[in-house]
Every structure is written in structure tokens, then in C-alpha cells.
Design a protein around this motif. Structure first.
Motif, short mmCIF file in Angstrom:
data_model
loop_
_atom_site.label_atom_id
_atom_site.label_comp_id
_atom_site.label_asym_id
_atom_site.label_seq_id
_atom_site.Cartn_x
_atom_site.Cartn_y
_atom_site.Cartn_z
N ALA A 177 33.30 37.14 35.83
CA ALA A 177 32.55 36.40 36.85
C ALA A 177 32.11 35.06 36.29
CB ALA A 177 31.34 37.22 37.29
N ALA A 178 32.01 34.09 37.18
CA ALA A 178 31.60 32.74 36.79
C ALA A 178 30.29 32.39 37.49
CB ALA A 178 32.68 31.73 37.16
N GLY A 179 29.42 31.74 36.75
CA GLY A 179 28.15 31.33 37.34
C GLY A 179 27.15 31.06 36.25
N SER A 180 26.33 32.04 35.99
CA SER A 180 25.37 31.94 34.90
C SER A 180 25.92 32.75 33.73
CB SER A 180 24.02 32.48 35.36
OG SER A 180 23.09 32.43 34.31
N TRP A 181 25.09 33.23 32.87
CA TRP A 181 25.55 34.13 31.81
C TRP A 181 24.56 35.26 31.59
CZ3 TRP A 181 23.43 33.76 26.51
CH2 TRP A 181 22.39 32.82 26.42
N GLY A 182 23.77 35.51 32.64
CA GLY A 182 22.78 36.56 32.56
C GLY A 182 23.31 37.90 33.01
N ARG A 183 22.45 38.89 33.07
CA ARG A 183 22.87 40.25 33.35
C ARG A 183 22.87 40.61 34.83
NH1 ARG A 183 21.21 44.58 31.11
NH2 ARG A 183 20.71 43.71 29.08
N SER A 184 22.37 39.76 35.67
CA SER A 184 22.30 40.08 37.10
C SER A 184 23.54 39.59 37.83
CB SER A 184 21.06 39.45 37.72
OG SER A 184 21.10 39.60 39.14
N GLU A 185 24.10 40.46 38.68
CA GLU A 185 25.25 40.05 39.49
C GLU A 185 24.91 38.86 40.38
OE1 GLU A 185 26.71 44.61 40.34
OE2 GLU A 185 27.45 43.01 41.62
N ASN A 186 23.67 38.75 40.77
CA ASN A 186 23.25 37.67 41.67
C ASN A 186 23.39 36.30 41.04
OD1 ASN A 186 22.59 39.57 43.64
ND2 ASN A 186 20.48 39.75 42.92
N GLU A 187 23.53 36.24 39.73
CA GLU A 187 23.64 34.96 39.03
C GLU A 187 25.07 34.43 39.04
OE1 GLU A 187 21.41 34.69 35.28
OE2 GLU A 187 20.84 36.78 35.63
N TYR A 188 26.00 35.19 39.59
CA TYR A 188 27.40 34.80 39.54
C TYR A 188 27.95 34.61 40.95
CZ TYR A 188 27.00 36.38 34.73
OH TYR A 188 26.61 36.52 33.43
N GLY A 189 28.66 33.52 41.15
CA GLY A 189 29.17 33.21 42.48
C GLY A 189 30.65 33.48 42.66
N TYR A 190 31.37 33.68 41.56
CA TYR A 190 32.81 33.86 41.63
C TYR A 190 33.20 35.09 40.80
CZ TYR A 190 32.49 29.05 43.18
OH TYR A 190 32.15 27.90 43.86
N TRP A 191 34.11 35.88 41.38
CA TRP A 191 34.51 37.13 40.75
C TRP A 191 36.02 37.27 40.75
CZ3 TRP A 191 31.03 40.71 38.74
CH2 TRP A 191 29.68 40.43 38.98
N GLY A 192 36.53 37.93 39.70
CA GLY A 192 37.94 38.28 39.67
C GLY A 192 38.16 39.60 40.40
N GLN A 193 39.42 40.02 40.42
CA GLN A 193 39.79 41.22 41.15
C GLN A 193 39.61 42.48 40.32
OE1 GLN A 193 41.93 39.39 39.54
NE2 GLN A 193 43.21 40.88 38.45
N GLY A 194 39.45 42.33 39.02
CA GLY A 194 39.22 43.47 38.14
C GLY A 194 40.48 43.95 37.44
N THR A 195 40.29 44.56 36.28
CA THR A 195 41.39 45.17 35.55
C THR A 195 40.91 46.51 35.00
OG1 THR A 195 43.05 44.82 33.80
CG2 THR A 195 40.82 44.01 33.35
N GLN A 196 41.77 47.52 35.12
CA GLN A 196 41.39 48.88 34.76
C GLN A 196 41.51 49.09 33.26
OE1 GLN A 196 40.36 51.66 36.80
NE2 GLN A 196 39.95 52.54 34.77
N VAL A 197 40.49 49.66 32.68
CA VAL A 197 40.51 50.09 31.28
C VAL A 197 40.24 51.60 31.27
CG1 VAL A 197 39.34 49.97 29.04
CG2 VAL A 197 39.77 47.88 30.36
N THR A 198 41.14 52.34 30.66
CA THR A 198 40.99 53.78 30.56
C THR A 198 41.05 54.19 29.10
OG1 THR A 198 42.05 54.09 32.72
CG2 THR A 198 41.88 56.02 31.28
N VAL A 199 40.02 54.88 28.64
CA VAL A 199 39.95 55.32 27.25
C VAL A 199 40.06 56.84 27.23
CG1 VAL A 199 38.65 55.26 25.10
CG2 VAL A 199 38.45 53.37 26.74
N SER A 200 41.10 57.34 26.60
CA SER A 200 41.31 58.79 26.53
C SER A 200 40.65 59.36 25.28
CB SER A 200 42.80 59.10 26.53
OG SER A 200 43.41 58.56 25.39
N SER A 201 40.19 60.59 25.41
CA SER A 201 39.52 61.23 24.28
C SER A 201 40.51 61.99 23.40
CB SER A 201 38.45 62.20 24.79
OG SER A 201 39.03 63.14 25.65
#
Length: 121
Positions: free
Chosen positions: A97-121
Motif C-alpha cells: 500500500a502507498a500513502g503513509s508508513w504507519g500501521r493503520s489502513e486508513n493512512e494508505y490511499g492506494y493498494w495492490g491486488q495482493g499475493t498469496q504466501v503459504t507456509v507449510s509445516s
């Protein structure tokens, strides 16, 4: 206007590593703080890491501190998330996400579509 595209997700065994990339379009990338968030199945999206416009300041969630590293290359309009010592609980869709660099989603105005990360045990 900023468009973000994540890449680098995949399947990895516990203890392994992955590096996510987020490529941004637009001339103003270097003026934005950037953040990485993640959302696991059935859970709310949560903050992972943030970096200020210059890369000189970073901020991490306690759950990833010491294992993940956020960085950016303004010449390449790209932000990275190096993930080491991965755990099954790191399994999620990761968003930049682009915007601020804080922990709140509200601080960011632009988002990517996401990428899946799967960690197997």
C-alpha cells in the motif's frame, strides 16, 4: 495516482524465505510512504511493515520483527519485503500500500491486488 502490483508470493516450508516485490507506477512513488499488510483466512487485514519515503525509517509489527525486512528502491519504483524464518502463521495474502508508513489502513490511499504466501509445516 499510483498503481501497485505485488509479486513473489508462493509456497515455502517453515523456516524458509521469500522476498515479495511491489512495483509502482507513476512519477511520485518516492514521495509516498509504503506499507505491507496481510490477511489470513477468516481474519482481518493486519499491518506487517512500513517504510518512509526515503527508506530511512522503518516500522514492524511485533509478530515479524527480526524476521522480516522492508526496503525500497526509489529508482526502480519498487518496495520489497524480505521474509525469513517463515512460520505457518505467516500464511496470508500480502498487500502493499502507498500513502503513509504507519500501521493503520486508513493512512494508505492506494493498494495492490495482493499475493498469496503459504507456509507449510
Amino acid at each position: 495516482q499510483v498503481q501497485l502490483v505485488e509479486s513473489g508470493g508462493g509456497l515455502v516450508q517453515a523456516g524458509g524465505s521469500l522476498t515479495l516485490s511491489c512495483a509502482a507506477s507513476g512519477r511520485t512513488f518516492s514521495t509516498y510512504g509504503m506499507g505491507w499488510f496481510r490477511q489470513a483466512p477468516g481474519k482481518e487485514r493486519e499491518f506487517v511493515a512500513g517504510i518512509n519515503w526515503s527508506g530511512g525509517r522503518t516500522y514492524y509489527a511485533d509478530s515479524v520483527k527480526g524476521r522480516f525486512t522492508i526496503s525500497r528502491d526509489n529508482a526502480k519504483n519498487t518496495v520489497y519485503l524480505q521474509m525469513n524464518s517463515l512460520k505457518p502463521e505467516d500464511t496470508a495474502v500480502y498487500y502493499c500500500a502507498a500513502g503513509s508508513w504507519g500501521r493503520s489502513e486508513n493512512e494508505y490511499g492506494y493498494w495492490g491486488q495482493g499475493t498469496q504466501v503459504t507456509v507449510s509445516s
